[in-house]
Design a protein around this motif. Structure first.
Motif, PDB file in Angstrom:
ATOM      1  N   LEU A  50       0.827  -1.215   0.000  1.00  0.00           N
ATOM      2  CA  LEU A  50       0.000   0.000   0.000  1.00  0.00           C
ATOM      3  C   LEU A  50       0.858   1.261   0.000  1.00  0.00           C
ATOM      4  O   LEU A  50       0.499   2.267  -0.616  1.00  0.00           O
ATOM      5  CB  LEU A  50      -0.938   0.007   1.214  1.00  0.00           C
ATOM      6  N   LYS A  56       1.387   2.962  -3.174  1.00  0.00           N
ATOM      7  CA  LYS A  56       0.262   3.542  -3.904  1.00  0.00           C
ATOM      8  C   LYS A  56      -0.082   4.960  -3.483  1.00  0.00           C
ATOM      9  O   LYS A  56      -0.996   5.570  -4.036  1.00  0.00           O
ATOM     10  CB  LYS A  56      -0.973   2.650  -3.725  1.00  0.00           C
ATOM     11  N   TYR A  57       0.596   5.454  -2.471  1.00  0.00           N
ATOM     12  CA  TYR A  57       0.329   6.806  -1.976  1.00  0.00           C
ATOM     13  C   TYR A  57       1.643   7.572  -1.846  1.00  0.00           C
ATOM     14  O   TYR A  57       2.700   6.968  -1.675  1.00  0.00           O
ATOM     15  CB  TYR A  57      -0.356   6.737  -0.608  1.00  0.00           C
ATOM     16  N   PRO A  58       1.570   8.900  -1.894  1.00  0.00           N
ATOM     17  CA  PRO A  58       2.809   9.686  -1.835  1.00  0.00           C
ATOM     18  C   PRO A  58       3.449   9.728  -0.447  1.00  0.00           C
ATOM     19  O   PRO A  58       4.599  10.123  -0.321  1.00  0.00           O
ATOM     20  CB  PRO A  58       2.366  11.083  -2.285  1.00  0.00           C
ATOM     21  N   LYS A  76       0.879   8.459   5.532  1.00  0.00           N
ATOM     22  CA  LYS A  76      -0.344   8.809   6.263  1.00  0.00           C
ATOM     23  C   LYS A  76      -1.616   8.172   5.677  1.00  0.00           C
ATOM     24  O   LYS A  76      -2.433   7.640   6.431  1.00  0.00           O
ATOM     25  CB  LYS A  76      -0.475  10.330   6.357  1.00  0.00           C
ATOM     26  N   PRO A  77      -1.801   8.194   4.343  1.00  0.00           N
ATOM     27  CA  PRO A  77      -3.045   7.605   3.800  1.00  0.00           C
ATOM     28  C   PRO A  77      -3.201   6.112   4.083  1.00  0.00           C
ATOM     29  O   PRO A  77      -4.296   5.576   3.920  1.00  0.00           O
ATOM     30  CB  PRO A  77      -2.915   7.859   2.287  1.00  0.00           C
ATOM     31  N   VAL A  91      -2.995   4.789   6.943  1.00  0.00           N
ATOM     32  CA  VAL A  91      -3.337   4.580   8.354  1.00  0.00           C
ATOM     33  C   VAL A  91      -4.642   3.809   8.542  1.00  0.00           C
ATOM     34  O   VAL A  91      -4.735   2.927   9.402  1.00  0.00           O
ATOM     35  CB  VAL A  91      -3.327   5.921   9.149  1.00  0.00           C
ATOM     36  N   LEU A  92      -5.666   4.074   7.730  1.00  0.00           N
ATOM     37  CA  LEU A  92      -6.933   3.345   7.901  1.00  0.00           C
ATOM     38  C   LEU A  92      -6.719   1.852   7.641  1.00  0.00           C
ATOM     39  O   LEU A  92      -7.178   1.001   8.405  1.00  0.00           O
ATOM     40  CB  LEU A  92      -8.024   3.883   6.969  1.00  0.00           C
ATOM     41  N   HIS A 101      -7.155  -1.250  10.243  1.00  0.00           N
ATOM     42  CA  HIS A 101      -7.981  -2.437   9.959  1.00  0.00           C
ATOM     43  C   HIS A 101      -7.147  -3.711  10.191  1.00  0.00           C
ATOM     44  O   HIS A 101      -7.629  -4.685  10.775  1.00  0.00           O
ATOM     45  CB  HIS A 101      -8.469  -2.424   8.507  1.00  0.00           C
ATOM     46  N   HIS A 107      -1.763  11.239  16.344  1.00  0.00           N
ATOM     47  CA  HIS A 107      -2.501  11.243  15.082  1.00  0.00           C
ATOM     48  C   HIS A 107      -3.260   9.934  14.904  1.00  0.00           C
ATOM     49  O   HIS A 107      -4.448   9.924  14.562  1.00  0.00           O
ATOM     50  CB  HIS A 107      -1.559  11.471  13.899  1.00  0.00           C
ATOM     51  N   GLY A 111      -6.164   9.777  17.182  1.00  0.00           N
ATOM     52  CA  GLY A 111      -7.240  10.651  16.694  1.00  0.00           C
ATOM     53  C   GLY A 111      -8.047  10.006  15.586  1.00  0.00           C
ATOM     54  O   GLY A 111      -9.275  10.081  15.563  1.00  0.00           O
ATOM     55  N   VAL A 112      -7.359   9.334  14.673  1.00  0.00           N
ATOM     56  CA  VAL A 112      -8.045   8.670  13.558  1.00  0.00           C
ATOM     57  C   VAL A 112      -8.844   7.468  14.076  1.00  0.00           C
ATOM     58  O   VAL A 112     -10.016   7.293  13.748  1.00  0.00           O
ATOM     59  CB  VAL A 112      -7.026   8.226  12.480  1.00  0.00           C
ATOM     60  N   PHE A 128     -12.160   8.259  15.602  1.00  0.00           N
ATOM     61  CA  PHE A 128     -13.154   8.989  14.800  1.00  0.00           C
ATOM     62  C   PHE A 128     -14.122   8.037  14.105  1.00  0.00           C
ATOM     63  O   PHE A 128     -15.303   8.344  13.946  1.00  0.00           O
ATOM     64  CB  PHE A 128     -12.438   9.842  13.746  1.00  0.00           C
ATOM     65  N   TYR A 129     -13.626   6.876  13.684  1.00  0.00           N
ATOM     66  CA  TYR A 129     -14.407   5.962  12.845  1.00  0.00           C
ATOM     67  C   TYR A 129     -15.052   4.850  13.670  1.00  0.00           C
ATOM     68  O   TYR A 129     -14.391   4.237  14.504  1.00  0.00           O
ATOM     69  CB  TYR A 129     -13.503   5.365  11.761  1.00  0.00           C
ATOM     70  N   TYR A 140      -8.513   6.954  -7.187  1.00  0.00           N
ATOM     71  CA  TYR A 140      -8.946   6.148  -6.049  1.00  0.00           C
ATOM     72  C   TYR A 140     -10.456   5.933  -6.057  1.00  0.00           C
ATOM     73  O   TYR A 140     -11.212   6.791  -6.506  1.00  0.00           O
ATOM     74  CB  TYR A 140      -8.542   6.843  -4.740  1.00  0.00           C
ATOM     75  N   HIS A 157      -9.802   2.209  -1.766  1.00  0.00           N
ATOM     76  CA  HIS A 157      -9.453   2.685  -0.421  1.00  0.00           C
ATOM     77  C   HIS A 157     -10.656   2.496   0.500  1.00  0.00           C
ATOM     78  O   HIS A 157     -11.716   3.070   0.262  1.00  0.00           O
ATOM     79  CB  HIS A 157      -9.068   4.164  -0.518  1.00  0.00           C
ATOM     80  N   ALA A 174     -13.923   3.468   7.261  1.00  0.00           N
ATOM     81  CA  ALA A 174     -14.021   2.678   8.490  1.00  0.00           C
ATOM     82  C   ALA A 174     -15.243   3.067   9.317  1.00  0.00           C
ATOM     83  O   ALA A 174     -15.248   2.928  10.528  1.00  0.00           O
ATOM     84  CB  ALA A 174     -12.741   2.836   9.312  1.00  0.00           C
ATOM     85  N   GLY A 175     -16.271   3.565   8.646  1.00  0.00           N
ATOM     86  CA  GLY A 175     -17.498   3.887   9.365  1.00  0.00           C
ATOM     87  C   GLY A 175     -17.587   5.349   9.737  1.00  0.00           C
ATOM     88  O   GLY A 175     -17.111   5.745  10.797  1.00  0.00           O
ATOM     89  N   LEU A 200      -9.174  10.021   2.965  1.00  0.00           N
ATOM     90  CA  LEU A 200      -8.249   9.375   2.027  1.00  0.00           C
ATOM     91  C   LEU A 200      -6.801   9.725   2.360  1.00  0.00           C
ATOM     92  O   LEU A 200      -5.879   8.935   2.168  1.00  0.00           O
ATOM     93  CB  LEU A 200      -8.574   9.866   0.607  1.00  0.00           C
ATOM     94  N   GLU A 201      -6.595  10.916   2.879  1.00  0.00           N
ATOM     95  CA  GLU A 201      -5.237  11.332   3.254  1.00  0.00           C
ATOM     96  C   GLU A 201      -4.813  10.765   4.601  1.00  0.00           C
ATOM     97  O   GLU A 201      -3.726  11.057   5.093  1.00  0.00           O
ATOM     98  CB  GLU A 201      -5.151  12.863   3.286  1.00  0.00           C
ATOM     99  N   GLY A 202      -5.704   9.983   5.227  1.00  0.00           N
ATOM    100  CA  GLY A 202      -5.330   9.349   6.489  1.00  0.00           C
ATOM    101  C   GLY A 202      -5.622  10.187   7.706  1.00  0.00           C
ATOM    102  O   GLY A 202      -4.972  10.043   8.743  1.00  0.00           O
ATOM    103  N   ARG A 241      -8.788  12.284  10.295  1.00  0.00           N
ATOM    104  CA  ARG A 241     -10.185  12.225  10.704  1.00  0.00           C
ATOM    105  C   ARG A 241     -11.018  12.797   9.565  1.00  0.00           C
ATOM    106  O   ARG A 241     -10.606  13.753   8.922  1.00  0.00           O
ATOM    107  CB  ARG A 241     -10.399  13.052  11.984  1.00  0.00           C
TER     108      ARG A 241
END
Lengths: 165, 445
Positions: free
Chosen positions: A16, A19-21, A24-25, A27-28, A32, A59, A62-63, A66-67, B123, B166, B169-170, B184-186, B188
Motif C-alpha cells: 500500500l 500507492k500513496y505519496p 499517512k493515507p 493509516v486506515l 484495519h 494522530h 485521533g483517527v 473517529f471511525y 482512487y 481505499h 471505516a465507518g 483518504l489522506e489518512g 479524521r
C-alpha cells in the motif's frame, strides 16, 4: 507489551505504501489490519501502527477514535450490524433488534459468545429492509422469526470482518 | 406488469447477470470497447461530450458533471479522480448494488474520465461496512490491471492510469467530498472549508474531481452513443436515466432505473405496486433523509432534479407557520432529488417517531467540527425523542424549528442542513402530528 504485525500484514502495508505519496493515507488500512490481528485497537496496537507508519501516536489515536468500525475493546468473531435507520425501522427493525437481544441475552453494543450486536446506521440495503450485515454476508428482509436461522448459519460459517482485510 | 419495465436501462442493465460481473463476461458484452474509442479521442473532446450530455451528479447535489470537470486548471501538473462510493445517506442503496453487479463498468468509466482529466493516480473510496463490495472491486481492479486496462501504458495509448480501492471505516460524513479527501489522506474525516474547491486544491493539495459511482458509470454510454443521445433521454437540463431506491411501505421496494419524467406517484403506484396493506401515502422522502418530505398531494411532480426544487405544487419549507425558509437570495426551499433514496411512509406511520430516528442519525454522525451542528443535532435528537415518546413539553415544536433554523447555513458542510431541512420540512407539512403528540403527553408509546 509491544505488539507486532504478521509477515502477511507487513507485506500488505508495504504494498500500500507504494500507492500513496506518503505513509499517512495508509493509516486506515493499517488500523484495519491491526484490529484483525490483535482483536481490537489497544494502546499498544495504536503504537504499533504509529511506529510502522512513522506517524505520531496522537494522530493515529485521533483517527482510530473517529471511525465507528474501529474498536477500543474486544468483540466476538461475528459482528451483527443491525440497521435500525428509517427504511429498516419502517419495516420492523426494532422488533428484529429486540429478537436478537432476547435470544442472545445481551443488549445492543454487547457481546454474547460468538456474537456482538451493533446498532448500525443505514447499510445501503434499504430495498430489502430490515437488513443486517455481518462481514461479507448480508441478511435481507429479516423478520424476528429468522433469528435462529441466522445465528445457526453464522455459528457454522462465521463471518469475521477481518476476513477481507 | 409495470408499464415502466421496458424503459431504457444503462447502469442497471446487467443486474442479475452473474457472468457479466467477471472481466471475461464483461468483455463478451462489449466491455472496454468504449475505452478503446475514448483513447483515440482528444481529452477535451470527451469533456465536451459529457458537458453536452447534461449528466448531473447522482450522489446528491445534481451538479453538472462536465462543468465540474471543466474547473480543473488547464496547467495542472497532477490531477486525481476519486470515486465516491461511501453511500450512506439513509434510504439510498443503489451504488452498493451497482458496484456489485457491474464493477467493470465503473472501472471503464473511471479510466475514460481519468483520461479526459489527465488524472494518473486515482482512487475509489468505499465505505468500510461494504465488505462484500470491497472484495468485488479489489478483484475487478486486479483483473483490469492484468489485461492492461489499468497501468502504465493503457492499450498502447501511452496513457498511465492507476486505481486504488481505499476502504473507509465507518463515518457518514466521509460521503461529503472534502471529508472524503481528508479521510483518504489518512486523517479524521472532517470537511474542509470551501473555497478552495477540490477541483483547484483537493487530494494531496492537487486538483481533484470527486464523482459518484452512478455518475461515472454513465460516462461509457455517453462516449459510446454521444452526449446528444444521452441528453435526449432526460427532460430539460437533466440528461440520462436515474436510478432510484424505493424503500419503506410499498409492495415492491427496489432499485429501479427510470426516466426522470416519471412522477413520484407513478413510481409508487406503477413501479412499486402501490402502498402496502391497502393503505395510503402519508409522506414521501424524495432523495434520502436529508431532503424535506413530500405530502400526499405533492406526488404528481416529476422525479427530476429541477422539478423537485422549483415546482410550485410543492409547498415551500417554513421556519414558522406562514414564514418561508430562505435558501439564500430570497429563494424558497421545496425539496431536492438528492441521492435517489425514496422512502415511502403509509398513513399509519408515527411521523414524530420517524423524525426522531432521522435526527438520531444526524446527531450520531455530526463530525463535531462546527458548534451549530455538533450541539444542534444533539438538541434536535433530544427534543424530538421526548416529543416522539410522549414526554413533549409546550413549546417543543417551536424549539425544534428554532434549533433547526439556527443550524441551517451556519456550518462548514451540508450535514447541518441535512438535519435541519427534514426537521423543518416535517414540521411544515405534518405539524398536527407533532401537536397531537405533545397534547397527549404521557399517553403515547
Amino acid at each position: 507489551m509491544s505488539l507486532e504485525f504478521s509477515a502477511d500484514a507487513r507485506k500488505k502495508i508495504n504494498d500500500l505504501l507504494q500507492k500513496y505519496p506518503s505513509s499517512k493515507p495508509v493509516v486506515l488500512a493499517a488500523l484495519h489490519l491491526a484490529q484483525k490481528e490483535h482483536g481490537f485497537l489497544s494502546d499498544d496496537a495504536l503504537k504499533l501502527v504509529a511506529e510502522t507508519l512513522s506517524l505520531p501516536y496522537a494522530h493515529v489515536y485521533g483517527v482510530a477514535t473517529f471511525y465507528t468500525m474501529f474498536r477500543r475493546e474486544p468483540a466476538a468473531k461475528n459482528i451483527l450490524r443491525i440497521c435500525t435507520n428509517i427504511s429498516c425501522m419502517l419495516r420492523g427493525a426494532y422488533d428484529v433488534m429486540a429478537a436478537f437481544e432476547k435470544k442472545l441475552g445481551v443488549k445492543k453494543g454487547g457481546t454474547a459468545g460468538d456474537f456482538t450486536i451493533v446498532e448500525e446506521e443505514c447499510i445501503a440495503a434499504c430495498a430489502n429492509a430490515p437488513a443486517i450485515v455481518c462481514g461479507t454476508r448480508y441478511f435481507l428482509d429479516v423478520e424476528p422469526k429468522d433469528v435462529d436461522t441466522i445465528l445457526d448459519e453464522l455459528r457454522k460459517t462465521p463471518r469475521p470482518e477481518g476476513e477481507i482485510v | 406488469m409495470s408499464p415502466w419495465k421496458d424503459v431504457t436501462k444503462l447502469v442497471t442493465a446487467k443486474f442479475g447477470n452473474e457472468d457479466a460481473r467477471t472481466l471475461a463476461g464483461y468483455e463478451k458484452l462489449g466491455g472496454y470497447q468504449v475505452l478503446r474509442k475514448a483513447l483515440g479521442m482528444k481529452p477535451d473532446d470527451i469533456t465536451a461530450e459529457v458537458k453536452a450530455s447534461n449528466l448531473r451528479g447522482r450522489g446528491g447535489a445534481g451538479f453538472a458533471t462536465g462543468v465540474k470537470w471543466g474547473f480543473v486548471p488547464k496547467d495542472a501538473k497532477a490531477v486525481h479522480l476519486v470515486c465516491n462510493c461511501d453511500e450512506s445517506e439513509p434510504g439510498t442503496c443503489k451504488d452498493r448494488e451497482l458496484v456489485y453487479w457491474d464493477p467493470h463498468l465503473l472501472i471503464e468509466g473511471m479510466v475514460i474520465a481519468a483520461y479526459a482529466l489527465k488524472a494518473t493516480h486515482n482512487y475509489i473510496y468505499i465505505r468500510g461496512e461494504m465488505m462484500r463490495e470491497y472484495a468485488v472491486l479489489a478483484k475487478a481492479v486486479e483483473e483490469a490491471y492484468g489485461r492492461g486496462y489499468l497501468g502504465k501504458n493503457i492499450l498502447g495509448s501511452g496513457f498511465e492510469c492507476h486505481l486504488t480501492v481505499h476502504r473507509g471505516a465507518g463515518a457518514y460524513i466521509c460521503g461529503e467530498e472534502t471529508a472524503l479527501l481528508n479521510s483518504l489522506e489518512g486523517k479524521r474525516g472532517q470537511p474542509r472549508l470551501k473555497p478552495p474547491f477540490p477541483a483547484i486544491k483537493g487530494l494531496f493539495d492537487e486538483p481533484t474531481i470527486v464523482n459518484n459511482v452512478e455518475t461515472l458509470m454513465n460516462v461509457p454510454f455517453i462516449i459510446d452513443k454521444g452526449g446528444a443521445w444521452f441528453a435526449a433521454l432526460g427532460p430539460g437540463r437533466s440528461g440520462g436515466t436515474r436510478t432510484v431506491c424505493v424503500s419503506g411501505h410499498v409492495n415492491k421496494p427496489g432499485v429501479y432505473e427510470l426516466p426522470m419524467t416519471i412522477t413520484m406517484r407513478q413510481i409508487i403506484d406503477e413501479v412499486c405496486g402501490g402502498v402496502w396493506k391497502g393503505r395510503k401515502v402519508k409522506a414521501v422522502i424524495p432523495g434520502g433523509t436529508s431532503m424535506p418530505p413530500l405530502a400526499e398531494d405533492e406526488l404528481d411532480v416529476p422525479s427530476e432534479f429541477d422539478a423537485l426544487m422549483t415546482d410550485e405544487r410543492i409547498k415551500p419549507v417554513e421556519v414558522a407557520p406562514g414564514k418561508n425558509f430562505d435558501l439564500g437570495g430570497g429563494r424558497v426551499l421545496r425539496t431536492m432529488a438528492g441521492s435517489g433514496g425514496i422512502v415511502v411512509m403509509d398513513d399509519a406511520t408515527d411521523i414524530p417517531m420517524a423524525v426522531w430516528r432521522i435526527m438520531k442519525f444526524y446527531a450520531h454522525e455530526s463530525c463535531g467540527q462546527c458548534t451549530p451542528c455538533r450541539e444542534g443535532t444533539g438538541w434536535l435528537e433530544k427534543v424530538a425523542r421526548r416529543v416522539a415518546f410522549g414526554q413533549g413539553k409546550p413549546g417543543d415544536i417551536d424549539l425544534l424549528a428554532s434549533i433547526a433554523h439556527g443550524i441551517a447555513g451556519n456550518t462548514i458542510c451540508a450535514l447541518g442542513d441535512a438535519a435541519a431541512w427534514p426537521m423543518l420540512g416535517f414540521l411544515t407539512k405534518f405539524r398536527a402530528d407533532f401537536e397531537a403528540k405533545v397534547a397527549h403527553k404521557g399517553a403515547a408509546a
